[in-house]
Write an enzyme that holds these catalytic residues in place. Sequence first.
Site, short mmCIF file in Angstrom:
data_model
loop_
_atom_site.label_atom_id
_atom_site.label_comp_id
_atom_site.label_asym_id
_atom_site.label_seq_id
_atom_site.Cartn_x
_atom_site.Cartn_y
_atom_site.Cartn_z
N ARG A 1 94.56 80.24 44.11
CA ARG A 1 95.47 79.11 44.31
C ARG A 1 96.88 79.65 44.06
O ARG A 1 97.24 79.94 42.92
CB ARG A 1 95.12 77.98 43.33
N HIS B 1 95.56 73.99 52.88
CA HIS B 1 94.69 73.49 51.81
C HIS B 1 93.32 73.19 52.43
O HIS B 1 92.88 72.04 52.47
CB HIS B 1 95.29 72.23 51.18
N GLN C 1 90.36 71.12 50.52
CA GLN C 1 90.58 69.68 50.41
C GLN C 1 90.24 68.97 51.72
O GLN C 1 89.58 67.93 51.72
CB GLN C 1 92.02 69.39 50.03
N ASP D 1 100.00 61.86 51.06
CA ASP D 1 100.09 62.78 49.93
C ASP D 1 101.36 62.43 49.16
O ASP D 1 102.20 61.65 49.65
CB ASP D 1 100.13 64.23 50.43
N CYS E 1 94.73 63.12 48.57
CA CYS E 1 94.16 64.28 47.89
C CYS E 1 94.40 64.27 46.39
O CYS E 1 93.77 65.06 45.67
CB CYS E 1 94.69 65.57 48.51
N ARG F 1 84.98 67.43 46.53
CA ARG F 1 85.45 68.81 46.40
C ARG F 1 84.35 69.66 45.77
O ARG F 1 84.12 70.81 46.16
CB ARG F 1 86.72 68.86 45.53
#
Length: 307
Positions: free
Chosen positions: A108, A135, A138, A221, A261, A289
């Site tokens: 990450r 991403h 996700q 988001d 998310c 996830r």
Amino acid sequence: MTSTPPIKHFLQFSDFTLDEFEYVIKRAAIIKRKFKAYEVYHPLVDRTLVMVFEKSSTRTRLSFEAGMHQLGGAAIYLNTRDSQLGRGEPVEDAGQVMSRMCDIIMIRTFGQDIIDRFAANSRVPVINGLTNEHHPCQVLADVFTFHEHRGSIAGKTVAWIGDANNMLYSWLQAAEVFGFHLNVATPKGYEMDPSLVSTTRYTLFDNPSDACEGAHLVNTDVWTSMGYEKENAERMKAFDGFIVDEAKMARAASDALFMHCLPAHRGEEVAAEVIDGPQSVVWDEAENRLHVQKALIEYLLLGRIED
């Protein structure tokens, strides 16, 4: 029986074919059922996942670490502040060394070029846990969540309300793979970077309400992502009117879902009545996830499993 594949990475959504995603989604559903039934499933005994974090995390760390343990393996957390990467060790050298001591690596980090360089020097699969540009884990969880609630996402319309960030770019790649359409509404000054777009399966809207018209899924988001905190005041002005509220959801399909998310800021990018309302599936989305990443790790390490 298993068929072990050559080393394969998951660095952006387009790295997998539709057939591979359909397999991973099928496996995620099976693995989730096992989890809910408290059925012990340890296909990865004596396998080790190394998790490298340059950005803070809640869902990414918890889902990968818990998931690897639940599969019978071990997970090791590395923060760049506590490793030689934080002291300037070349990414290429880190990839060579780490990949000789474990079976799979999740990173990450910031720029996509960092994870690309790392993977090019890795002897084991590398997973993108988040970069500035993409991403994919996700969005894989989001597609799986839609599949659970509404069936196939092929042919559907997904509305994206917000800036052109890593989530949007992964959604655009997903649209190309799965065959759905994306309605995109971004504030002026926060539009898509054409160099990161490789599909025509989208329509641009100036008005975020219009982008929600007939959508089967409305997605947003935070307005200020990690690394952009200094722009917060400016972004608050630019994003005025982009909150996903009940009026916007009313323009979507009657059975439309809402996703985010997380973490979320109620009253900014989403109204509390929406994220906490009956169309919201954000908690399923967050939990998933765990399940899709377990299926992803299993696939990257063991290949296709024929139960």
